[in-house]
Design a protein around this motif. Structure first.
Motif, PDB file in Angstrom:
ATOM      1  N   ALA A 167      30.436  43.467  16.322  1.00 38.02           N
ATOM      2  CA  ALA A 167      31.672  44.172  15.992  1.00 38.02           C
ATOM      3  C   ALA A 167      32.848  43.381  15.894  1.00 38.02           C
ATOM      4  N   THR A 168      32.784  42.111  15.689  1.00 37.75           N
ATOM      5  CA  THR A 168      33.779  41.102  15.683  1.00 37.75           C
ATOM      6  C   THR A 168      33.821  40.400  14.398  1.00 37.75           C
ATOM      7  N   SER A 169      35.197  40.457  13.845  1.00 39.72           N
ATOM      8  CA  SER A 169      35.364  39.541  12.696  1.00 39.72           C
ATOM      9  C   SER A 169      35.760  38.203  12.983  1.00 39.72           C
ATOM     10  N   PHE A 170      35.127  37.190  12.412  1.00 41.56           N
ATOM     11  CA  PHE A 170      35.316  35.753  12.672  1.00 41.56           C
ATOM     12  C   PHE A 170      35.893  34.821  11.426  1.00 41.56           C
ATOM     13  N   GLY A 171      36.650  34.006  11.914  1.00 49.44           N
ATOM     14  CA  GLY A 171      37.554  32.987  11.013  1.00 49.44           C
ATOM     15  C   GLY A 171      38.581  33.455  10.095  1.00 49.44           C
ATOM     16  N   LEU A 172      38.771  32.369   8.995  1.00 46.17           N
ATOM     17  CA  LEU A 172      39.439  32.746   8.008  1.00 46.17           C
ATOM     18  C   LEU A 172      39.598  34.020   7.240  1.00 46.17           C
ATOM     19  N   PHE A 173      38.320  34.276   7.100  1.00 45.68           N
ATOM     20  CA  PHE A 173      38.140  35.329   6.131  1.00 45.68           C
ATOM     21  C   PHE A 173      37.626  36.675   6.646  1.00 45.68           C
ATOM     22  N   GLN A 174      37.423  36.549   8.246  1.00 46.05           N
ATOM     23  CA  GLN A 174      37.361  37.732   9.026  1.00 46.05           C
ATOM     24  C   GLN A 174      36.197  38.549   8.571  1.00 46.05           C
ATOM     25  N   ILE A 175      35.048  37.738   8.595  1.00 48.49           N
ATOM     26  CA  ILE A 175      33.962  38.325   8.172  1.00 48.49           C
ATOM     27  C   ILE A 175      32.996  39.047   9.589  1.00 48.49           C
ATOM     28  N   LEU A 176      33.009  40.256   9.415  1.00 46.66           N
ATOM     29  CA  LEU A 176      32.119  40.964  10.726  1.00 46.66           C
ATOM     30  C   LEU A 176      30.759  40.267  11.087  1.00 46.66           C
ATOM     31  N   GLY A 177      30.666  40.036  12.174  1.00 40.27           N
ATOM     32  CA  GLY A 177      29.148  39.516  12.427  1.00 40.27           C
ATOM     33  C   GLY A 177      27.916  40.074  12.128  1.00 40.27           C
ATOM     34  N   SER A 178      27.912  41.429  11.876  1.00 41.74           N
ATOM     35  CA  SER A 178      27.318  42.374  11.267  1.00 41.74           C
ATOM     36  C   SER A 178      26.625  42.130   9.798  1.00 41.74           C
ATOM     37  N   ASN A 179      27.813  41.167   9.405  1.00 42.85           N
ATOM     38  CA  ASN A 179      27.336  40.801   7.851  1.00 42.85           C
ATOM     39  C   ASN A 179      26.771  39.349   7.839  1.00 42.85           C
ATOM     40  N   TRP A 180      26.186  38.924   8.792  1.00 45.48           N
ATOM     41  CA  TRP A 180      25.500  37.510   8.954  1.00 45.48           C
ATOM     42  C   TRP A 180      24.461  37.468   7.962  1.00 45.48           C
ATOM     43  N   PRO A 181      23.608  38.572   7.690  1.00 43.11           N
ATOM     44  CA  PRO A 181      22.671  38.243   6.478  1.00 43.11           C
ATOM     45  C   PRO A 181      23.197  37.873   5.096  1.00 43.11           C
ATOM     46  N   ASP A 182      24.192  38.692   4.961  1.00 42.68           N
ATOM     47  CA  ASP A 182      24.952  38.401   3.342  1.00 42.68           C
ATOM     48  C   ASP A 182      25.522  36.985   3.367  1.00 42.68           C
ATOM     49  N   CYS A 183      25.759  36.294   4.644  1.00 45.31           N
ATOM     50  CA  CYS A 183      26.551  35.222   4.556  1.00 45.31           C
ATOM     51  C   CYS A 183      25.459  34.138   4.467  1.00 45.31           C
ATOM     52  N   GLY A 184      24.112  34.286   4.358  1.00 46.69           N
ATOM     53  CA  GLY A 184      23.039  33.364   4.176  1.00 46.69           C
ATOM     54  C   GLY A 184      22.615  32.698   5.419  1.00 46.69           C
ATOM     55  N   CYS A 185      22.762  33.431   6.358  1.00 51.43           N
ATOM     56  CA  CYS A 185      22.297  32.994   7.902  1.00 51.43           C
ATOM     57  C   CYS A 185      21.089  33.713   8.258  1.00 51.43           C
ATOM     58  N   LYS A 186      20.159  32.935   8.949  1.00 52.60           N
ATOM     59  CA  LYS A 186      19.044  33.327   9.365  1.00 52.60           C
ATOM     60  C   LYS A 186      19.103  34.497  10.687  1.00 52.60           C
ATOM     61  N   SER A 187      20.164  34.126  11.343  1.00 52.12           N
ATOM     62  CA  SER A 187      20.434  34.961  12.683  1.00 52.12           C
ATOM     63  C   SER A 187      21.860  35.262  12.832  1.00 52.12           C
ATOM     64  N   LEU A 188      22.070  36.136  13.928  1.00 52.86           N
ATOM     65  CA  LEU A 188      23.524  36.300  14.224  1.00 52.86           C
ATOM     66  C   LEU A 188      24.125  35.010  15.193  1.00 52.86           C
ATOM     67  N   PRO A 189      23.218  34.631  15.847  1.00 52.16           N
ATOM     68  CA  PRO A 189      23.623  33.025  16.574  1.00 52.16           C
ATOM     69  C   PRO A 189      23.764  32.202  15.507  1.00 52.16           C
ATOM     70  N   GLU A 190      23.132  32.088  14.670  1.00 49.46           N
ATOM     71  CA  GLU A 190      23.411  30.749  13.432  1.00 49.46           C
ATOM     72  C   GLU A 190      24.769  31.146  12.818  1.00 49.46           C
ATOM     73  N   THR A 224      27.455  30.039  15.295  1.00 52.03           N
ATOM     74  CA  THR A 224      27.641  28.705  15.086  1.00 52.03           C
ATOM     75  C   THR A 224      28.274  27.976  13.895  1.00 52.03           C
ATOM     76  N   ARG A 225      27.856  28.381  13.019  1.00 45.60           N
ATOM     77  CA  ARG A 225      28.385  28.176  11.675  1.00 45.60           C
ATOM     78  C   ARG A 225      29.830  28.331  11.536  1.00 45.60           C
ATOM     79  N   MET A 226      30.238  29.478  11.851  1.00 55.25           N
ATOM     80  CA  MET A 226      31.782  30.002  11.873  1.00 55.25           C
ATOM     81  C   MET A 226      32.638  29.145  12.764  1.00 55.25           C
ATOM     82  N   SER A 227      31.953  28.838  13.843  1.00 54.94           N
ATOM     83  CA  SER A 227      32.619  27.903  14.968  1.00 54.94           C
ATOM     84  C   SER A 227      32.655  26.419  14.515  1.00 54.94           C
ATOM     85  N   LYS A 228      32.029  26.055  13.455  1.00 55.07           N
ATOM     86  CA  LYS A 228      32.074  24.465  13.148  1.00 55.07           C
ATOM     87  C   LYS A 228      33.454  23.907  12.397  1.00 55.07           C
ATOM     88  N   SER A 229      33.542  24.720  11.474  1.00 53.50           N
ATOM     89  CA  SER A 229      35.047  24.232  10.594  1.00 53.50           C
ATOM     90  C   SER A 229      35.391  25.282   9.499  1.00 53.50           C
TER      91      SER A 229
END
Length: 188
Positions: free
Chosen positions: A101-124, A127-132
């Protein structure tokens, strides 16, 4: 402190998505004010109580009415600081739902959209959003491609883009108008 985007990052992303740098800069300005991190190093977020309500099946509406309610309330939370306060409270109740239920980063992408971002999991995703900011841009490019929104950006179809990207209530917050204005600013 996480790194910020460079001109080369914007140019590469624009080339990859076959659009203009001004388009990508417009999205960053409207979604996050053009910053992916706070001065203390925390990622820019927006906690969405109406989505926390949905992901928890309204379980916390009565006990935590500031964290969980049915309908979007424009202007709430009031900013990133309040979003972090709400997010920190919500993740104690239900970590998965709080992240979704939280949007993250420059582009405010919802955590629920993690699969469409090419991630294997929500924790990934977190982690990637928090990198740079560069990693946030990579995730955004994946999301735009996987959602098929390249044409809307390239053709400046701001209302169509905003409806898909921000949801059916995009007009409440004038996302389409803000995107158009930001694009004009950056393309001048």
């Amino acid at each position: 402190m996480p790194t910020t985007l460079t001109s080369a990052d914007y140019q590469q992303a624009a080339q990859n998505m076959n659009t203009e740098v001004a388009v990508i800069k417009a999205v960053t300005e409207v979604e996050s004010g053009g910053r992916g991190f706070l001065t203390d190093g925390r990622i820019v977020i927006r906690f969405e109580p109406h989505l926390f309500h949905r992901y928890t099946q309204s379980k916390f509406d009565a006990s935590h009415p500031q964290l969980s309610f049915k309908n979007l309330k424009p202007g709430y939370p009031t900013g990133v600081v309040q979003s972090w306060q709400l997010y920190d409270e919500a993740k104690v109740l239900n970590l998965q739902a709080a992240r979704m239920a939280t949007s993250f980063g420059l582009f405010q992408i919802l955590g629920s959209n993690w699969p469409d971002c090419g991630c294997k999991s929500l924790p990934e995703f977190i982690t990637r959003m928090s990198k740079s900011e560069a990693e946030q841009l990579n995730l955004f490019c994946n999301f735009i491609t996987n959602q098929g929104l390249n044409d809307e950006l390239r053709e400046h179809q701001w209302a169509r883009f905003a409806r898909i990207y921000n949801g059916k209530n995009f007009k409440l917050l004038n996302y389409d108008t803000k995107l158009s204005n930001a694009y004009k600013k950056f393309s001048a």
